[in-house]
Design an enzyme around this catalytic site. Structure first.
Site, mmCIF file in Angstrom:
data_model
loop_
_atom_site.group_PDB
_atom_site.id
_atom_site.type_symbol
_atom_site.label_atom_id
_atom_site.label_comp_id
_atom_site.label_asym_id
_atom_site.label_seq_id
_atom_site.Cartn_x
_atom_site.Cartn_y
_atom_site.Cartn_z
ATOM 1 N N ASP A 8 0.448 -0.817 -0.253
ATOM 2 C CA ASP A 8 0.564 -0.130 -0.055
ATOM 3 C C ASP A 8 0.920 1.017 0.212
ATOM 4 O OD1 ASP A 8 -2.276 1.755 0.721
ATOM 5 O OD2 ASP A 8 -1.547 1.788 2.535
ATOM 6 N N ASP A 10 -0.185 5.247 0.884
ATOM 7 C CA ASP A 10 -0.760 6.298 1.428
ATOM 8 C C ASP A 10 -0.408 5.769 3.040
ATOM 9 O OD1 ASP A 10 -1.511 8.912 1.893
ATOM 10 O OD2 ASP A 10 -3.318 9.004 2.279
ATOM 11 N N ARG A 17 -1.157 11.706 2.343
ATOM 12 C CA ARG A 17 -1.686 11.587 2.289
ATOM 13 C C ARG A 17 -0.386 13.246 1.775
ATOM 14 N NH1 ARG A 17 -5.276 12.975 -2.188
ATOM 15 N NH2 ARG A 17 -5.245 15.021 -1.824
ATOM 16 N N ARG A 113 -13.306 8.306 -9.996
ATOM 17 C CA ARG A 113 -12.489 7.400 -9.781
ATOM 18 C C ARG A 113 -12.658 6.295 -11.157
ATOM 19 N NH1 ARG A 113 -8.751 7.642 -3.429
ATOM 20 N NH2 ARG A 113 -8.806 9.823 -3.943
ATOM 21 N N SER A 169 -11.651 9.276 4.477
ATOM 22 C CA SER A 169 -12.540 9.122 3.180
ATOM 23 C C SER A 169 -13.153 6.882 3.710
ATOM 24 C CB SER A 169 -11.620 9.526 2.208
ATOM 25 O OG SER A 169 -11.069 8.416 1.545
ATOM 26 N N ASP A 199 -1.556 -1.058 5.851
ATOM 27 C CA ASP A 199 -1.564 0.434 7.180
ATOM 28 C C ASP A 199 -3.316 0.162 7.615
ATOM 29 O OD1 ASP A 199 -2.480 1.833 5.451
ATOM 30 O OD2 ASP A 199 -2.625 3.593 6.883
#
Length: 240
Positions: A8, A10, A17, A113, A169, A199
């Protein structure tokens, strides 16, 4: 035994971010050049490049963006999967933004997205400080978990799945169109044991589907707290 690595981004390779730590970037770049390394993220490719830099992206064997609904090898788009949400879902989400008890709205609450939408009550235009405030408030209020549960139990949205990611989010997509796609593709390409680090390997977390898809006896799954923990775990693995 040779392995494939799946990370992963972020919260695992970078602060939430934010851009990757420069010392860790140099270390990870060397690791990516010497191993089979893939990345998987809920964000799109430009955001992945913004956080990691083009050199790391290019050094990896591939990058899965939008929760695996796009797969890139360098600048080549190998595949992408579309999702067109029903207006009733958009109406439901807008109602949740309007009815939230959190005090701040920053805009860009519903971001489209490839293959998914990303939803945030505070909005994706939030500053890092506003994100931290929402994350702290949500940890007590449980708003994201409640919204996710409401979607999952609503018959109108029976074909959808939801996972919570990042600080503010959640990702919404057709059932099965999650990060497990990354695992299946890496397995098809290499047929090797996979080492996965993320995470959000937790109930409702957007790394959990990838972890669940790792069913091989030699697969390894690591739930990390930040990039420093990721670095320590990588250093425990001898380079192939």
């Amino acid at each position: 035994m040779k392995k494939a690595y799946l990370f992963d981004i972020d919260g695992t390779l970078t602060p939430p971010r934010q851009e990757i730590d420069q010392k860790f970037a140099a270390f990870f770049l060397r690791f990516a050049k010497n191993n089979i390394v893939y990345l998987t993220t809920g964000s799109d490719r430009p955001k992945a490049i913004e956080q990691l830099g083009g050199s790391i992206i290019d050094a990896c064997n591939g990058v899965f963006t939008c929760c695996g609904n796009q797969f890139w090898e360098g600048e080549k788009l190998v595949y992408e999967r579309e999702f067109y949400p029903h207006p009733s879902l958009i109406k439901f989400l807008n109602e949740r933004v309007a009815g939230s008890k959190f005090h701040t709205r920053t805009g860009n609450h519903i971001e489209y997205r490839k293959g998914m939408i990303n939803f945030s009550v505070v909005g994706r235009n939030a500053t890092h400080e506003q994100r931290a405030l929402y994350e702290s408030w949500d940890a007590e209020a449980g708003e994201r978990k409640e919204i996710a549960a409401a979607i999952l139990t609503d018959e109108r949205f029976s074909n959808l799945d939801v996972s919570i990611g990042g600080m503010i989010s959640m990702d919404i997509y057709p059932a099965g169109r999650d990060k497990s796609q990354s695992v299946h593709t890496v397995r098809q390409l290499h047929g090797l044991p996979i080492v996965f680090m993320g995470d959000k390997i937790c109930p409702d977390g957007n790394d959990l589907p990838a972890a669940k898809a790792l069913t091989g006896m030699s697969d390894e799954i690591y739930s990390v707290n930040d990039w420093r923990m990721t670095e320590l775990l990588i250093k425990r693995h001898p380079e192939d």
